[in-house]
Design a protein around this motif. Sequence first.
Motif, PDB file in Angstrom:
ATOM      1  N   CYS A 198      27.303 -56.159  61.692  1.00 51.56           N
ATOM      2  CA  CYS A 198      28.356 -56.525  62.651  1.00 51.56           C
ATOM      3  C   CYS A 198      29.027 -55.274  63.204  1.00 51.56           C
ATOM      4  N   THR A 199      29.105 -55.214  64.533  1.00 48.38           N
ATOM      5  CA  THR A 199      29.741 -54.057  65.183  1.00 48.38           C
ATOM      6  C   THR A 199      31.183 -54.383  65.603  1.00 48.38           C
ATOM      7  N   HIS A 200      31.649 -55.590  65.259  1.00 51.28           N
ATOM      8  CA  HIS A 200      33.001 -56.037  65.594  1.00 51.28           C
ATOM      9  C   HIS A 200      33.217 -56.065  67.107  1.00 51.28           C
ATOM     10  N   CYS A 201      32.148 -56.451  67.800  1.00 47.28           N
ATOM     11  CA  CYS A 201      32.220 -56.488  69.274  1.00 47.28           C
ATOM     12  C   CYS A 201      33.042 -57.680  69.769  1.00 47.28           C
ATOM     13  N   THR A 202      33.268 -58.650  68.933  1.00 49.02           N
ATOM     14  CA  THR A 202      34.061 -59.878  69.189  1.00 49.02           C
ATOM     15  C   THR A 202      33.374 -60.907  70.105  1.00 49.02           C
ATOM     16  N   ALA A 203      32.116 -60.677  70.439  1.00 53.09           N
ATOM     17  CA  ALA A 203      31.434 -61.620  71.351  1.00 53.09           C
ATOM     18  C   ALA A 203      31.353 -63.033  70.770  1.00 53.09           C
ATOM     19  N   CYS A 204      31.342 -63.149  69.449  1.00 48.39           N
ATOM     20  CA  CYS A 204      31.211 -64.471  68.825  1.00 48.39           C
ATOM     21  C   CYS A 204      32.537 -65.241  68.771  1.00 48.39           C
ATOM     22  N   VAL A 237      36.533 -57.896  62.853  1.00 50.05           N
ATOM     23  CA  VAL A 237      36.090 -59.289  62.825  1.00 50.05           C
ATOM     24  C   VAL A 237      35.846 -59.691  61.373  1.00 50.05           C
ATOM     25  N   CYS A 292      25.864 -63.568  69.460  1.00 47.02           N
ATOM     26  CA  CYS A 292      25.849 -62.265  68.775  1.00 47.02           C
ATOM     27  C   CYS A 292      24.682 -61.405  69.235  1.00 47.02           C
ATOM     28  N   PRO A 293      24.966 -60.282  69.891  1.00 51.27           N
ATOM     29  CA  PRO A 293      23.882 -59.439  70.392  1.00 51.27           C
ATOM     30  C   PRO A 293      23.217 -58.609  69.294  1.00 51.27           C
ATOM     31  N   PHE A 294      23.805 -58.588  68.101  1.00 56.53           N
ATOM     32  CA  PHE A 294      23.306 -57.694  67.040  1.00 56.53           C
ATOM     33  C   PHE A 294      22.642 -58.446  65.884  1.00 56.53           C
ATOM     34  N   LEU A 318      24.557 -62.706  62.692  1.00 54.84           N
ATOM     35  CA  LEU A 318      24.758 -64.079  62.203  1.00 54.84           C
ATOM     36  C   LEU A 318      23.401 -64.752  62.104  1.00 54.84           C
ATOM     37  N   TRP A 363      26.856 -64.426  57.597  1.00 49.75           N
ATOM     38  CA  TRP A 363      27.332 -63.288  58.400  1.00 49.75           C
ATOM     39  C   TRP A 363      26.919 -62.009  57.684  1.00 49.75           C
TER      40      TRP A 363
HETATM   41  S1  SF4 Z   1      29.053 -61.104  67.951  1.00 49.67           S
HETATM   42 FE1  SF4 Z   1      27.955 -60.359  66.138  1.00 49.67          FE
HETATM   43  S2  SF4 Z   1      28.327 -58.168  66.097  1.00 49.67           S
HETATM   44 FE2  SF4 Z   1      29.814 -59.054  67.493  1.00 49.67          FE
HETATM   45  S3  SF4 Z   1      31.610 -59.440  66.194  1.00 49.67           S
HETATM   46 FE3  SF4 Z   1      30.421 -61.317  66.182  1.00 49.67          FE
HETATM   47  S4  SF4 Z   1      29.102 -61.135  64.374  1.00 49.67           S
HETATM   48 FE4  SF4 Z   1      29.886 -59.103  64.805  1.00 49.67          FE
END
Ligand code: SF4
Length: 135
Positions: A85-91, A109, A126-128, A131, A80
């Motif tokens: 990480c933008t802490h978008c929570t998508a994961c 996150v 993860c769009p960024f 990971l 990670w």
């Molecule tokens: S999807 Fe990626 S950017 Fe978004 S919270 Fe999870 S690790 Fe971070």
Amino acid sequence: MAKKRIVLTFPSTLVGQPITTHLVKDYDLMLNILRGVVAPNEEGRLVLELSGKKKSLEDGIKYLKGLGVEIQSLAQDIKWHESKCTHCTACIPACPTQAMSVDRDTMEVSFVKELCIACELCIPACPFKALEIQF
Ligand code: SF4
Ligand code: SF4
């Protein structure tokens, strides 16, 4: 003796069917269920370690694929990259073990490596590209 660690994703129509029993009885395989998320009427996910003769493993995997079960091999390790990480929570919903989790108060996150089974399910979520699979 061959061993394989895999992630099975199976459709809701197969949830409740004795698939793992067939693997043991009909394919002479040993199963170690590492993680499982199976809810009625929802897609199920199991992380398994299968062991047995090489041919039995191949046949068992063919049987699963024939049923429409998706199979992924486990990677070695997941990294990670906190700085990306933008802490978008998508994961978060993708992670079956809560290795990726969010603090609901701060919405931050975090990643707990010890809980990660390297199933890779978070990677496409993860769009960024925070990971990464490491082999
Ligand atoms: S999807 Fe990626 S950017 Fe978004 S919270 Fe999870 S690790 Fe971070
Ligand atoms: S690979 Fe990703 S989804 Fe799988 S357990 Fe580790 S953090 Fe969770």
